[in-house]
Design a protein around this motif. Structure first.
Motif, PDB file in Angstrom:
ATOM      1  N   THR A  87      69.899  61.923  81.703  1.00  0.00           N
ATOM      2  CA  THR A  87      69.797  63.279  82.244  1.00  0.00           C
ATOM      3  C   THR A  87      68.468  63.923  81.860  1.00  0.00           C
ATOM      4  OG1 THR A  87      72.196  63.544  82.148  1.00  0.00           O
ATOM      5  CG2 THR A  87      70.880  65.554  82.279  1.00  0.00           C
ATOM      6  N   ILE A  88      68.069  63.788  80.604  1.00  0.00           N
ATOM      7  CA  ILE A  88      66.847  64.444  80.129  1.00  0.00           C
ATOM      8  C   ILE A  88      65.594  63.796  80.704  1.00  0.00           C
ATOM      9  CG2 ILE A  88      65.439  64.928  78.086  1.00  0.00           C
ATOM     10  CD1 ILE A  88      68.074  65.179  76.513  1.00  0.00           C
ATOM     11  N   PHE A  89      65.440  62.502  80.481  1.00  0.00           N
ATOM     12  CA  PHE A  89      64.186  61.841  80.844  1.00  0.00           C
ATOM     13  C   PHE A  89      64.009  61.716  82.355  1.00  0.00           C
ATOM     14  CE2 PHE A  89      64.213  60.201  76.405  1.00  0.00           C
ATOM     15  CZ  PHE A  89      62.941  60.622  76.051  1.00  0.00           C
ATOM     16  N   LEU A  90      65.065  61.399  83.072  1.00  0.00           N
ATOM     17  CA  LEU A  90      64.913  61.212  84.517  1.00  0.00           C
ATOM     18  C   LEU A  90      64.686  62.541  85.234  1.00  0.00           C
ATOM     19  CD1 LEU A  90      67.553  58.409  85.148  1.00  0.00           C
ATOM     20  CD2 LEU A  90      65.076  58.209  84.957  1.00  0.00           C
ATOM     21  N   ARG A  91      65.254  63.635  84.704  1.00  0.00           N
ATOM     22  CA  ARG A  91      64.932  64.939  85.302  1.00  0.00           C
ATOM     23  C   ARG A  91      63.472  65.294  85.049  1.00  0.00           C
ATOM     24  NH1 ARG A  91      63.864  67.662  88.645  1.00  0.00           N
ATOM     25  NH2 ARG A  91      64.597  69.753  89.178  1.00  0.00           N
ATOM     26  N   LEU A  92      62.973  64.965  83.862  1.00  0.00           N
ATOM     27  CA  LEU A  92      61.553  65.205  83.566  1.00  0.00           C
ATOM     28  C   LEU A  92      60.653  64.359  84.456  1.00  0.00           C
ATOM     29  CD1 LEU A  92      61.616  65.418  79.651  1.00  0.00           C
ATOM     30  CD2 LEU A  92      61.241  67.298  81.262  1.00  0.00           C
ATOM     31  N   ILE A  93      61.086  63.130  84.741  1.00  0.00           N
ATOM     32  CA  ILE A  93      60.305  62.270  85.638  1.00  0.00           C
ATOM     33  C   ILE A  93      60.272  62.855  87.042  1.00  0.00           C
ATOM     34  CG2 ILE A  93      60.349  60.023  86.815  1.00  0.00           C
ATOM     35  CD1 ILE A  93      61.220  58.782  84.154  1.00  0.00           C
ATOM     36  N   LEU A  94      61.395  63.393  87.506  1.00  0.00           N
ATOM     37  CA  LEU A  94      61.418  64.026  88.821  1.00  0.00           C
ATOM     38  C   LEU A  94      60.512  65.258  88.858  1.00  0.00           C
ATOM     39  CD1 LEU A  94      65.230  63.746  89.654  1.00  0.00           C
ATOM     40  CD2 LEU A  94      63.362  62.645  90.897  1.00  0.00           C
ATOM     41  N   ILE A  95      60.521  66.042  87.778  1.00  0.00           N
ATOM     42  CA  ILE A  95      59.641  67.214  87.715  1.00  0.00           C
ATOM     43  C   ILE A  95      58.184  66.779  87.728  1.00  0.00           C
ATOM     44  CG2 ILE A  95      58.880  69.108  86.226  1.00  0.00           C
ATOM     45  CD1 ILE A  95      61.796  69.398  85.313  1.00  0.00           C
ATOM     46  N   ALA A  96      57.857  65.754  86.930  1.00  0.00           N
ATOM     47  CA  ALA A  96      56.479  65.256  86.894  1.00  0.00           C
ATOM     48  C   ALA A  96      56.049  64.692  88.237  1.00  0.00           C
ATOM     49  CB  ALA A  96      56.347  64.186  85.802  1.00  0.00           C
ATOM     50  N   SER A  97      57.015  64.229  89.042  1.00  0.00           N
ATOM     51  CA  SER A  97      56.705  63.697  90.377  1.00  0.00           C
ATOM     52  C   SER A  97      56.560  64.793  91.425  1.00  0.00           C
ATOM     53  CB  SER A  97      57.801  62.716  90.820  1.00  0.00           C
ATOM     54  OG  SER A  97      57.998  61.704  89.859  1.00  0.00           O
ATOM     55  N   GLY A  98      56.805  66.040  91.028  1.00  0.00           N
ATOM     56  CA  GLY A  98      56.661  67.154  91.964  1.00  0.00           C
ATOM     57  C   GLY A  98      57.966  67.720  92.468  1.00  0.00           C
ATOM     58  N   PHE A  99      59.103  67.168  92.045  1.00  0.00           N
ATOM     59  CA  PHE A  99      60.407  67.683  92.474  1.00  0.00           C
ATOM     60  C   PHE A  99      60.884  68.729  91.458  1.00  0.00           C
ATOM     61  CE2 PHE A  99      60.005  63.535  94.449  1.00  0.00           C
ATOM     62  CZ  PHE A  99      60.424  63.774  95.738  1.00  0.00           C
ATOM     63  N   PHE A 100      60.259  69.905  91.527  1.00  0.00           N
ATOM     64  CA  PHE A 100      60.548  70.958  90.558  1.00  0.00           C
ATOM     65  C   PHE A 100      61.944  71.534  90.773  1.00  0.00           C
ATOM     66  CE2 PHE A 100      55.897  71.089  91.449  1.00  0.00           C
ATOM     67  CZ  PHE A 100      55.472  70.590  90.229  1.00  0.00           C
ATOM     68  N   PHE A 101      62.306  71.751  92.021  1.00  0.00           N
ATOM     69  CA  PHE A 101      63.628  72.283  92.349  1.00  0.00           C
ATOM     70  C   PHE A 101      64.314  71.326  93.313  1.00  0.00           C
ATOM     71  CE2 PHE A 101      60.930  75.953  91.430  1.00  0.00           C
ATOM     72  CZ  PHE A 101      61.663  76.557  90.421  1.00  0.00           C
ATOM     73  N   ILE A 102      65.568  71.041  93.031  1.00  0.00           N
ATOM     74  CA  ILE A 102      66.368  70.184  93.905  1.00  0.00           C
ATOM     75  C   ILE A 102      67.552  71.004  94.385  1.00  0.00           C
ATOM     76  CG2 ILE A 102      67.731  68.083  94.095  1.00  0.00           C
ATOM     77  CD1 ILE A 102      66.011  66.875  91.875  1.00  0.00           C
ATOM     78  N   LYS A 103      67.570  71.277  95.665  1.00  0.00           N
ATOM     79  CA  LYS A 103      68.630  72.093  96.241  1.00  0.00           C
ATOM     80  C   LYS A 103      69.870  71.238  96.458  1.00  0.00           C
ATOM     81  CE  LYS A 103      69.757  74.872 100.304  1.00  0.00           C
ATOM     82  NZ  LYS A 103      69.286  75.319 101.649  1.00  0.00           N
ATOM     83  N   THR A 104      70.989  71.667  95.899  1.00  0.00           N
ATOM     84  CA  THR A 104      72.242  70.945  96.087  1.00  0.00           C
ATOM     85  C   THR A 104      73.285  71.894  96.657  1.00  0.00           C
ATOM     86  OG1 THR A 104      73.080  71.432  93.864  1.00  0.00           O
ATOM     87  CG2 THR A 104      71.745  69.453  94.114  1.00  0.00           C
ATOM     88  N   GLU A 105      74.122  71.384  97.502  1.00  0.00           N
ATOM     89  CA  GLU A 105      75.167  72.214  98.099  1.00  0.00           C
ATOM     90  C   GLU A 105      76.383  71.369  98.423  1.00  0.00           C
ATOM     91  OE1 GLU A 105      73.785  73.954 101.734  1.00  0.00           O
ATOM     92  OE2 GLU A 105      72.558  72.211 102.228  1.00  0.00           O
ATOM     93  N   THR A 106      77.549  71.996  98.332  1.00  0.00           N
ATOM     94  CA  THR A 106      78.803  71.349  98.683  1.00  0.00           C
ATOM     95  C   THR A 106      79.222  71.830 100.055  1.00  0.00           C
ATOM     96  OG1 THR A 106      79.462  71.196  96.362  1.00  0.00           O
ATOM     97  CG2 THR A 106      81.202  71.007  98.018  1.00  0.00           C
TER      98      THR A 106
END
Length: 380
Positions: A87-106
């Protein structure tokens, strides 16, 4: 491209294996200045982002895998340890890749339903009945497959077991790193074309689900298309769900859909050099990913689906296109309706033929270029 026209779906006119063309935008002074800044600053920030991703990936490997081997001896703590650092490292990798916000919806597909929620954090929803129920070990996550970014997000959000789908409906358990690289690989051939040793370690989805549940491996991610598309349509599902019946209510499926918005380079990945694609992705100022999740009481075979009429309607729709895998047909209908992606008649075997043709053309082109270079040297 006309040379790839044989892989254009006849029903929709979509070519799902080619990189999508960026949408046209009206040229203005502001957009021209933005493009100029991007060309100048992009490579610099791309190098910085790529360095951060490499450092975070190394730390993730050391902490989660190397130390995780020791934690295996502790039993249940190994899953908690892996889940925490993923959870920690892969979210940081996504942020470093430019995915600062990920919109999720049900999303609920029922008419008149207002159960729809938004979140920009990238985690699971908690404001509806569907999202409040946790994803457990042995649950099956069914999703479309458009990029290696999908794999990173799923590993971050669920720390699941990834699978490689085979044309006959069997699956093989694979790790996170192999799942990342599977985007670049040619889909596996039919089982009858494989050696006996290559067929070892294959399961039906029900068998793997039972093992994951008993051993606490986590949820199982299934990409039923078997390979990546460019995000414009759905490929035909492999018959991986033919071991389930529409009347069952203990399947525990979760249906997700990935969609990327982009102005220049699409994050979707179907063919080409994966590392170079990621480098160019890092040069963009930001990237956008939205994740839709279908409400549990709209998903076939789930205990939460209480409406027998809805299940019958789904079975009727699925039966038009699926005779040997009715549950797979139901899931195709659900995923297509939720994501608003059109269904094509192309499959992972068509992608296999496409990649073989693509790589053959590349080799011929490289050979011609090499011969031309030799001729030019001789002339000099």
């Amino acid at each position: 491209m006309e040379k790839y026209s044989r892989w254009r779906d006849a029903g929709t006119g979509i070519q799902p294996f080619l990189p999508p063309v960026p949408p046209r935008t009206e040229s203005s002074l502001l957009s021209t200045l933005s493009d100029a800044v991007h060309y100048i600053v992009g490579p610099i920030q791309g190098l910085i982002k790529l360095t951060l991703v490499l450092v975070l990936s190394l730390l993730y490997f050391l902490v989660n895998k190397v130390i995780g081997i020791i934690m295996v001896c502790v039993g249940p703590l190994a899953r908690i340890w892996s889940r925490l650092w993923s959870t920690i490292f892969l979210r940081l990798i996504l942020i470093a890749s430019g995915f600062f916000f990920i919109k999720t919806e049900t999303i609920s597909l029922r008419r008149g339903s207002s159960r729809r929620s938004n979140n920009s954090g990238g985690g699971q929803q908690s404001t509806s009945k569907a999202s409040s129920s946790s994803v457990q070990s042995g649950d099956i996550i069914v999703t479309n497959w458009t990029s290696y970014i999908d794999v990173i997000y799923l590993a971050y959000a669920y720390d699941p077991v990834f699978t490689q789908v085979y044309p006959q409906g069997k699956v093989r358990r694979i790790g996170f790193w192999k799942a990342l690289r599977s985007c670049t690989k040619i889909p596996p051939p039919p089982l009858e074309e494989q050696e006996q040793e290559e067929q070892e370690g294959l399961y039906t989805l029900r068998e793997l689900q039972q093992q994951a549940k008993e051993n606490g491996w986590g949820p199982i991610v299934v990409f039923p298309e078997g390979t990546t598309s460019n995000g414009r349509a759905l490929l035909k599902f492999a018959p991986v769900f033919n071991c389930y019946q529409p009347s069952e209510r203990n399947g525990r499926f979760h249906v997700l859909a990935f969609r990327y918005e982009y102005r220049n380079l699409p994050p979707t990945y179907t063919v080409g050099n994966q590392f170079w694609h990621f480098c160019k992705l890092c040069t963009q100022f930001y990237n956008t990913l939205s994740v839709k999740r279908l409400a549990n009481d709209d998903v076939p075979c789930n205990p939460a689906m209480t409406s027998s009429q809805e299940a019958a309607d789904l079975a009727s729709l699925a039966g038009k296109n699926a005779t040997d895998d009715l549950v797979g047909g139901q899931l195709t209908v659900c995923l297509g309706n939720m994501s608003r992606l059109r269904k094509t008649n192309l499959s992972m075997m068509d992608k296999r033929d496409f990649l073989e043709y693509y790589h053959l053309r590349d080799k011929k082109s490289a050979r011609k270029q090499e011969q031309q270079t030799i001729r030019n040297k001789k002339k000099k």
